[in-house]
Design a protein around this motif. Structure first.
Motif, PDB file in Angstrom:
ATOM      1  N   VAL A 275       0.780  -1.294   0.082  1.00 54.16           N
ATOM      2  CA  VAL A 275      -0.102   0.077   0.050  1.00 54.16           C
ATOM      3  C   VAL A 275       0.818   1.267   0.006  1.00 54.16           C
ATOM      4  CG1 VAL A 275      -1.910   1.141   1.037  1.00 54.16           C
ATOM      5  CG2 VAL A 275      -1.628  -1.361   1.462  1.00 54.16           C
ATOM      6  N   PHE A 276       0.700   1.991  -1.129  1.00 53.71           N
ATOM      7  CA  PHE A 276       1.186   3.300  -1.246  1.00 53.71           C
ATOM      8  C   PHE A 276       0.459   4.635  -0.653  1.00 53.71           C
ATOM      9  CE2 PHE A 276       2.986   0.539  -4.758  1.00 53.71           C
ATOM     10  CZ  PHE A 276       4.154   0.649  -4.258  1.00 53.71           C
ATOM     11  N   PRO A 277       1.095   5.485  -0.230  1.00 57.40           N
ATOM     12  CA  PRO A 277       0.337   6.777   0.461  1.00 57.40           C
ATOM     13  C   PRO A 277      -0.415   7.455  -0.795  1.00 57.40           C
ATOM     14  CG  PRO A 277       2.682   7.209   0.439  1.00 57.40           C
ATOM     15  CD  PRO A 277       2.605   5.687   0.010  1.00 57.40           C
ATOM     16  N   ALA A 278      -1.515   8.008  -0.363  1.00 57.51           N
ATOM     17  CA  ALA A 278      -2.309   8.631  -1.245  1.00 57.51           C
ATOM     18  C   ALA A 278      -1.615   9.834  -2.106  1.00 57.51           C
ATOM     19  CB  ALA A 278      -3.433   9.337  -0.588  1.00 57.51           C
ATOM     20  N   GLU A 279      -0.560  10.557  -1.484  1.00 60.30           N
ATOM     21  CA  GLU A 279       0.292  11.515  -1.990  1.00 60.30           C
ATOM     22  C   GLU A 279       0.835  10.936  -3.464  1.00 60.30           C
ATOM     23  OE1 GLU A 279       4.542  11.333  -0.116  1.00 60.30           O
ATOM     24  OE2 GLU A 279       2.922  11.855   1.085  1.00 60.30           O
ATOM     25  N   LEU A 280       0.765   9.655  -3.828  1.00 60.34           N
ATOM     26  CA  LEU A 280       1.581   9.282  -5.026  1.00 60.34           C
ATOM     27  C   LEU A 280       0.399   8.877  -6.019  1.00 60.34           C
ATOM     28  CD1 LEU A 280       4.245   6.983  -3.697  1.00 60.34           C
ATOM     29  CD2 LEU A 280       4.624   8.931  -4.290  1.00 60.34           C
ATOM     30  N   SER A 281      -0.769   8.915  -5.611  1.00 62.81           N
ATOM     31  CA  SER A 281      -1.983   8.674  -6.588  1.00 62.81           C
ATOM     32  C   SER A 281      -2.438   9.871  -7.171  1.00 62.81           C
ATOM     33  CB  SER A 281      -2.944   7.757  -5.784  1.00 62.81           C
ATOM     34  OG  SER A 281      -4.226   7.749  -6.401  1.00 62.81           O
ATOM     35  N   PRO A 282      -2.866   9.510  -8.482  1.00 64.81           N
ATOM     36  CA  PRO A 282      -3.588  10.911  -8.829  1.00 64.81           C
ATOM     37  C   PRO A 282      -5.012  11.209  -8.428  1.00 64.81           C
ATOM     38  CG  PRO A 282      -2.941   9.374 -10.851  1.00 64.81           C
ATOM     39  CD  PRO A 282      -2.532   8.908  -9.353  1.00 64.81           C
ATOM     40  N   GLU A 283      -5.625  10.147  -7.688  1.00 62.27           N
ATOM     41  CA  GLU A 283      -6.813  10.229  -7.115  1.00 62.27           C
ATOM     42  C   GLU A 283      -6.763  10.680  -5.850  1.00 62.27           C
ATOM     43  OE1 GLU A 283      -6.180   7.102  -8.610  1.00 62.27           O
ATOM     44  OE2 GLU A 283      -6.607   7.549 -10.538  1.00 62.27           O
ATOM     45  N   ASP A 284      -5.554  10.799  -5.276  1.00 61.99           N
ATOM     46  CA  ASP A 284      -5.262  11.346  -3.735  1.00 61.99           C
ATOM     47  C   ASP A 284      -5.896  10.238  -2.782  1.00 61.99           C
ATOM     48  OD1 ASP A 284      -3.818  12.977  -2.378  1.00 61.99           O
ATOM     49  OD2 ASP A 284      -5.753  14.001  -1.690  1.00 61.99           O
TER      50      ASP A 284
ATOM     51  N   ASN B 155      -2.783   3.808  -2.576  1.00 60.48           N
ATOM     52  CA  ASN B 155      -3.006   2.990  -3.878  1.00 60.48           C
ATOM     53  C   ASN B 155      -2.355   1.519  -3.531  1.00 60.48           C
ATOM     54  OD1 ASN B 155      -2.363   1.668  -6.320  1.00 60.48           O
ATOM     55  ND2 ASN B 155      -1.137   3.498  -7.201  1.00 60.48           N
ATOM     56  N   GLU B 156      -3.184   0.502  -3.442  1.00 58.84           N
ATOM     57  CA  GLU B 156      -2.792  -0.766  -3.036  1.00 58.84           C
ATOM     58  C   GLU B 156      -2.667  -1.955  -4.211  1.00 58.84           C
ATOM     59  OE1 GLU B 156      -5.906  -3.563  -1.059  1.00 58.84           O
ATOM     60  OE2 GLU B 156      -5.040  -2.485   0.426  1.00 58.84           O
ATOM     61  N   TRP B 157      -1.640  -2.352  -4.254  1.00 59.28           N
ATOM     62  CA  TRP B 157      -1.146  -3.478  -4.906  1.00 59.28           C
ATOM     63  C   TRP B 157      -1.503  -4.928  -4.495  1.00 59.28           C
ATOM     64  CZ3 TRP B 157       0.256  -3.011 -10.362  1.00 59.28           C
ATOM     65  CH2 TRP B 157       0.408  -1.595 -10.748  1.00 59.28           C
ATOM     66  N   VAL B 158      -2.044  -5.756  -5.126  1.00 62.77           N
ATOM     67  CA  VAL B 158      -2.105  -7.257  -4.610  1.00 62.77           C
ATOM     68  C   VAL B 158      -1.373  -8.261  -5.566  1.00 62.77           C
ATOM     69  CG1 VAL B 158      -3.457  -8.911  -3.688  1.00 62.77           C
ATOM     70  CG2 VAL B 158      -4.299  -6.607  -3.548  1.00 62.77           C
ATOM     71  N   PHE B 159      -0.466  -9.211  -4.891  1.00 60.08           N
ATOM     72  CA  PHE B 159       0.120  -9.930  -5.900  1.00 60.08           C
ATOM     73  C   PHE B 159       0.564 -11.131  -5.140  1.00 60.08           C
ATOM     74  CE2 PHE B 159       3.356  -6.823  -4.439  1.00 60.08           C
ATOM     75  CZ  PHE B 159       4.345  -7.546  -4.110  1.00 60.08           C
ATOM     76  N   PRO B 160       0.942 -12.325  -5.644  1.00 63.72           N
ATOM     77  CA  PRO B 160       1.360 -13.417  -5.019  1.00 63.72           C
ATOM     78  C   PRO B 160       2.603 -13.385  -3.913  1.00 63.72           C
ATOM     79  CG  PRO B 160       1.163 -13.974  -7.420  1.00 63.72           C
ATOM     80  CD  PRO B 160       1.077 -12.259  -7.048  1.00 63.72           C
ATOM     81  N   LEU B 161       2.225 -13.706  -2.963  1.00 64.09           N
ATOM     82  CA  LEU B 161       3.422 -13.866  -1.879  1.00 64.09           C
ATOM     83  C   LEU B 161       4.535 -14.598  -2.279  1.00 64.09           C
ATOM     84  CD1 LEU B 161       4.055 -13.102   1.118  1.00 64.09           C
ATOM     85  CD2 LEU B 161       3.172 -15.392   1.704  1.00 64.09           C
TER      86      LEU B 161
END
Length: 130
Positions: free
Chosen positions: A52-61, A64-70
């Protein structure tokens, strides 16, 4: 006496794992920018990891969460892994690079491998108690 009172662990549910780490955003600029990132694992999704990245990096404010295989994270600590939206590879002895592809572009971040290994150890411990 109830089963819960006799053996509290019998009804306890494993908790989620969250590790707060710092990542460096890799750009063409000579100086890097460090950002806070949350790594998350829940026993309900034992094969997945969330970054999970902070809102400041997202165009939507928004976060930003990315889900991928462990397994991708595990493999990427040792050798280049992934071929889709998320790619992970070791960078020297103490760093790991994650590359995230989206329609808006590509984000490249560098993490300390020790922080990622610590997160994985905690997920393994949680998964064993599930």
């Amino acid at each position: 006496m109830s089963a819960t009172a006799e053996n509290p662990a019998a009804t306890a549910t494993p908790t989620a794992v969250e590790e707060r780490v710092r990542a460096r955003v890799i750009t063409d600029e000579p100086l890097y920018r460090a950002i806070p990132v949350a790594l998350r694992f829940t026993p309900a999704e034992p094969l997945a990891v969330r970054v999970v990245f902070p809102a400041e990096l997202s165009p939507e404010d928004t976060d930003n969460e990315w889900v991928f295989p462990l397994a991708l994270l595990e493999a990427g600590l040792l050798a280049p892994s992934g071929s889709g939206d998320v790619r992970v590879w070791p960078c020297g002895r103490v760093q790991v690079v994650m590359e995230f592809h989206s329609p808006e572009g590509v984000a490249v971040l560098q993490f300390d491998s020790a922080a990622l290994r610590r997160f994985l150890r905690r997920t393994y411990a949680t998964a064993r108690t599930a």
